[in-house]
Design a protein around this motif. Structure first.
Motif, mmCIF file in Angstrom:
data_model
loop_
_atom_site.group_PDB
_atom_site.id
_atom_site.type_symbol
_atom_site.label_atom_id
_atom_site.label_comp_id
_atom_site.label_asym_id
_atom_site.label_seq_id
_atom_site.Cartn_x
_atom_site.Cartn_y
_atom_site.Cartn_z
ATOM 1 N N CYS A 106 5.989 9.268 -4.125
ATOM 2 C CA CYS A 106 5.183 8.293 -4.870
ATOM 3 C C CYS A 106 5.561 8.306 -6.350
ATOM 4 O O CYS A 106 5.679 7.246 -6.983
ATOM 5 C CB CYS A 106 3.705 8.607 -4.683
ATOM 6 S SG CYS A 106 2.590 7.454 -5.500
ATOM 7 N N TRP A 135 0.893 -1.431 -3.607
ATOM 8 C CA TRP A 135 0.014 -1.660 -2.447
ATOM 9 C C TRP A 135 0.138 -3.078 -1.908
ATOM 10 O O TRP A 135 0.063 -3.285 -0.695
ATOM 11 C CB TRP A 135 -1.431 -1.372 -2.843
ATOM 12 C CG TRP A 135 -1.774 0.076 -2.842
ATOM 13 C CD1 TRP A 135 -1.789 0.925 -3.907
ATOM 14 C CD2 TRP A 135 -2.128 0.872 -1.712
ATOM 15 N NE1 TRP A 135 -2.134 2.198 -3.523
ATOM 16 C CE2 TRP A 135 -2.345 2.199 -2.184
ATOM 17 C CE3 TRP A 135 -2.282 0.607 -0.358
ATOM 18 C CZ2 TRP A 135 -2.724 3.232 -1.321
ATOM 19 C CZ3 TRP A 135 -2.646 1.638 0.494
ATOM 20 C CH2 TRP A 135 -2.869 2.913 0.011
ATOM 21 N N THR A 173 -0.914 -1.507 -8.116
ATOM 22 C CA THR A 173 -1.367 -2.693 -7.391
ATOM 23 C C THR A 173 -0.210 -3.394 -6.689
ATOM 24 O O THR A 173 -0.312 -3.795 -5.529
ATOM 25 C CB THR A 173 -2.071 -3.666 -8.345
ATOM 26 O OG1 THR A 173 -3.203 -3.019 -8.942
ATOM 27 C CG2 THR A 173 -2.538 -4.915 -7.614
ATOM 28 N N ALA A 232 -6.786 -2.686 1.925
ATOM 29 C CA ALA A 232 -5.878 -1.863 2.717
ATOM 30 C C ALA A 232 -6.648 -0.912 3.627
ATOM 31 O O ALA A 232 -6.280 -0.699 4.787
ATOM 32 C CB ALA A 232 -4.943 -1.083 1.795
ATOM 33 N N LEU A 289 -7.077 -1.648 -2.751
ATOM 34 C CA LEU A 289 -7.270 -0.459 -1.930
ATOM 35 C C LEU A 289 -8.324 -0.697 -0.851
ATOM 36 O O LEU A 289 -8.167 -0.248 0.296
ATOM 37 C CB LEU A 289 -7.680 0.724 -2.803
ATOM 38 C CG LEU A 289 -6.608 1.348 -3.692
ATOM 39 C CD1 LEU A 289 -7.228 2.361 -4.642
ATOM 40 C CD2 LEU A 289 -5.541 2.011 -2.850
ATOM 41 N N ARG A 315 1.563 6.048 -1.428
ATOM 42 C CA ARG A 315 1.158 5.061 -2.415
ATOM 43 C C ARG A 315 0.041 5.647 -3.268
ATOM 44 O O ARG A 315 -0.765 6.437 -2.776
ATOM 45 C CB ARG A 315 0.709 3.772 -1.715
ATOM 46 C CG ARG A 315 1.826 3.032 -1.004
ATOM 47 C CD ARG A 315 1.317 2.050 0.015
ATOM 48 N NE ARG A 315 0.570 2.707 1.076
ATOM 49 C CZ ARG A 315 0.148 2.070 2.175
ATOM 50 N NH1 ARG A 315 0.408 0.789 2.335
ATOM 51 N NH2 ARG A 315 -0.533 2.730 3.101
ATOM 52 N N GLU A 333 -4.832 1.021 6.646
ATOM 53 C CA GLU A 333 -3.507 1.278 6.099
ATOM 54 C C GLU A 333 -3.462 2.442 5.115
ATOM 55 O O GLU A 333 -2.395 2.741 4.584
ATOM 56 C CB GLU A 333 -2.985 0.009 5.406
ATOM 57 C CG GLU A 333 -2.838 -1.173 6.348
ATOM 58 C CD GLU A 333 -2.438 -2.440 5.612
ATOM 59 O OE1 GLU A 333 -2.240 -2.354 4.384
ATOM 60 O OE2 GLU A 333 -2.340 -3.492 6.251
ATOM 61 N N VAL A 334 -4.588 3.074 4.855
ATOM 62 C CA VAL A 334 -4.626 4.195 3.919
ATOM 63 C C VAL A 334 -4.551 5.498 4.703
ATOM 64 O O VAL A 334 -5.359 5.739 5.598
ATOM 65 C CB VAL A 334 -5.908 4.167 3.060
ATOM 66 C CG1 VAL A 334 -5.935 5.357 2.104
ATOM 67 C CG2 VAL A 334 -5.995 2.866 2.277
ATOM 68 N N ARG A 388 2.822 -3.996 0.828
ATOM 69 C CA ARG A 388 2.756 -3.435 2.176
ATOM 70 C C ARG A 388 3.015 -4.509 3.232
ATOM 71 O O ARG A 388 2.713 -5.666 3.038
ATOM 72 C CB ARG A 388 1.397 -2.804 2.433
ATOM 73 C CG ARG A 388 0.237 -3.807 2.469
ATOM 74 C CD ARG A 388 -1.098 -3.102 2.575
ATOM 75 N NE ARG A 388 -2.184 -4.015 2.814
ATOM 76 C CZ ARG A 388 -2.775 -4.732 1.897
ATOM 77 N NH1 ARG A 388 -2.366 -4.651 0.648
ATOM 78 N NH2 ARG A 388 -3.790 -5.550 2.213
#
Length: 286
Positions: free
Chosen positions: A250, A283, A280, A86, A83, A148, A91-92, A286
């Motif tokens: 999700c 993510w 995991t 990302a 995370l 996600r 990207e979050v 991606r």
């Protein structure tokens, strides 16, 4: 036989640096990638632990690794690191939605000890309970806008949504790659009527988080009956609320894994570890 693998080379390039290193003493770890593939195969197919393909190694290795890393928090740390990477790349999506879903429990999930072991964070009820669909587990989660999972929390199937809200919010912790505070506060939080309470709205207001959730009919009627003492109705942005479908999508992505859609694990920490592994992989894809 040919095994359809889950972890691609690109995904493994992101995950491999996060794997624990070999211990200084004792036997070296078995190949991490093969072990993760064995765990993923078990939960993707909902097969018994004793029946993995020979290419994935002995089942004891995968099962022991799942439990050991669940107890010491390794799975959670790996997800947190993914995370953070990302978030460093932007990207979050910080318009966060929360919701829950009930997962039926197989009869093989019952029969664990009544009380959790003292050295484990195992709940006494093993996150199993009787809801309307009989023996089940409820998965509470927060999803970003992509969609996600940011954090996941398991309770017994009959548990209500609102009491688990603070645990979900406390689980949103994304460290910054550079110097700075760990991010724990989304910009906007979307939730359905089950989360509309004075306590939850006050919690979000104190933290400066914009709440977008409709009011139940009984709360509206109670406020109107109070007249002027009932105060103003909370604001509700119907256009922004349309983005709440992200958490539903999700949940659908998680339930594509048959071993998560139907729980067969006796221990809640094992089931939660599998949720962290799948999150995991989502993510890392991606």
């Amino acid at each position: 036989m040919s095994v359809r693998l889950v972890i691609t080379d690109a995904m493994w390039a992101r995950i491999e640096p996060l794997m624990p290193v070999d211990p200084v003493r004792g036997r070296r770890w078995a190949d991490h990638r093969r072990t993760l593939e064995a765990i993923a195969w078990k939960y993707r197919t909902c097969s018994p632990w004793r029946t993995p393909p020979p290419e994935l190694g002995p089942f004891q290795t995968a099962h022991k690794r799942l439990i050991r890393w669940a107890v010491d928090g390794t799975w959670k740390r790996i997800l947190t690191a993914v995370l953070a990477a990302a978030d460093a790349n932007g990207e979050v999506g910080w318009t966060v939605s929360v919701d829950s879903t009930v997962c039926r429990a197989h009869q093989h999930a019952a029969g664990a000890r009544k009380k959790g072991a003292a050295d484990r964070s195992e709940p006494d009820d093993h996150a199993l309970g009787c809801s309307r669909g009989r023996l089940s587990t409820k998965v509470h989660l927060a999803s970003d806008s992509r969609p996600r999972p940011l954090t996941l929390h398991v309770t017994a199937g009959q548990a209500a949504d609102a009491p688990a809200f603070e645990a979900i919010m406390a689980g949103i912790r994304v460290p910054r790659a550079s110097l700075g505070r760990t991010r724990t506060r989304p910009q906007t939080l979307l939730a359905d009527r089950a989360y509309s309470s004075r306590a939850i709205r006050g919690h979000l207001r104190r933290r400066g988080i914009r709440a977008v959730m409709p009011q139940p009919t009984d709360q509206i009627g109670h406020r109107l009956r109070q007249g002027r003492a009932g105060g103003r109705p909370p604001t509700f942005d119907a256009e922004t609320y349309k983005q709440r479908n992200a958490v539903e999508r999700c949940i659908n992505r998680i339930k594509q894994w048959r071993g998560l859609a139907m729980r067969t694990d006796k221990l809640a920490i094992a089931y939660q570890a599998a949720l962290h592994l799948v999150a995991t992989l989502i993510w890392a894809r991606r």
